[in-house]
Design an enzyme around this catalytic site. Structure first.
Site, mmCIF file in Angstrom:
data_model
loop_
_atom_site.group_PDB
_atom_site.id
_atom_site.type_symbol
_atom_site.label_atom_id
_atom_site.label_comp_id
_atom_site.label_asym_id
_atom_site.label_seq_id
_atom_site.Cartn_x
_atom_site.Cartn_y
_atom_site.Cartn_z
ATOM 1 N N ASP A 63 -60.258 -22.014 53.286
ATOM 2 C CA ASP A 63 -61.665 -21.831 52.927
ATOM 3 C C ASP A 63 -62.188 -20.516 53.513
ATOM 4 O O ASP A 63 -63.297 -20.449 54.027
ATOM 5 C CB ASP A 63 -62.506 -23.014 53.391
ATOM 6 C CG ASP A 63 -63.840 -23.121 52.644
ATOM 7 O OD1 ASP A 63 -63.949 -22.580 51.519
ATOM 8 O OD2 ASP A 63 -64.774 -23.736 53.192
ATOM 9 N N LYS A 106 -63.947 -17.166 53.648
ATOM 10 C CA LYS A 106 -65.057 -16.491 52.966
ATOM 11 C C LYS A 106 -65.984 -15.973 54.051
ATOM 12 O O LYS A 106 -65.858 -16.348 55.221
ATOM 13 C CB LYS A 106 -65.786 -17.440 52.016
ATOM 14 C CG LYS A 106 -66.313 -18.701 52.681
ATOM 15 C CD LYS A 106 -66.882 -19.660 51.668
ATOM 16 C CE LYS A 106 -67.296 -20.964 52.350
ATOM 17 N NZ LYS A 106 -67.853 -21.906 51.404
ATOM 18 N N ASN A 132 -67.583 -18.164 56.663
ATOM 19 C CA ASN A 132 -66.735 -18.743 57.701
ATOM 20 C C ASN A 132 -66.150 -17.699 58.644
ATOM 21 O O ASN A 132 -65.139 -17.940 59.303
ATOM 22 C CB ASN A 132 -65.618 -19.572 57.066
ATOM 23 C CG ASN A 132 -66.166 -20.802 56.386
ATOM 24 O OD1 ASN A 132 -67.238 -21.282 56.732
ATOM 25 N ND2 ASN A 132 -65.454 -21.303 55.397
#
Length: 163
Positions: A10, A12, A15
């Site tokens: 995840d 991106k 994050n």
């Protein structure tokens, strides 16, 4: 994290945390998994998902490399990648599965274009590893001349990805 046999799944901008010394830290490991023995799962943020996730193929470290390319697009544009082109998951699946991805930065450096092309290679077996990308001229030049698009990108990635 790849050297520890972990896939983030995840990656991106949301994050990535930046401290006062411009050191990047990955956060939100809620979807991360071990690299071996993973059954295909449709998890992650769609605009950053690699083509193999949409097709239900085996998940490998290559999904993080795809997401890295998407994250660079996000850093430069300030928008989720593909968000102005793909209006739903089916559009997104067709777009990312195509070998004719749009040129987001027609006036950018050739090094950035080549870096993105490597990250956004449709076939996961042909995507470079994180270690290989650390030696890409886009990252190396960024350390010497100051990166594009943000001044902390490349040196901090080298520090955090090699631990």
């Amino acid at each position: 994290i790849h050297s520890k046999n972990i896939i983030h799944r995840d990656l991106k901008c949301e994050n990535i945390l930046v401290d006062q010394n411009s050191t990047l830290k990955l956060s939100d490991f809620g979807l991360s998994s071990a690299t071996s023995g993973r059954k295909p799962q449709f998890v992650g943020s769609p605009c950053w998902m690699a083509p193999e996730i949409f097709s239900g193929a085996q998940v490998t470290r290559a999904v993080d490399i795809w997401a890295l390319g998407c994250t660079v697009i996000e850093m430069v544009t300030g928008q989720p990648p593909w968000s102005k082109i793909a209006k739903n998951k089916e559009d997104l699946k067709r777009l990312v599965s195509s070998s004719n991805l749009p040129d987001y930065f027609p006036n950018s450096s050739e090094d950035l274009k080549k870096f993105l092309k490597l990250c956004l290679t449709v076939d996961p077996a042909l995507r470079p590893s994180a270690s290989e990308l650390l030696n890409h001229v886009f990252v190396e030049e960024a350390e010497v001349n100051g990166p594009f698009p943000c001044p902390f990108l490349a040196p901090s990635l080298r520090i955090e990805l090699t631990r």
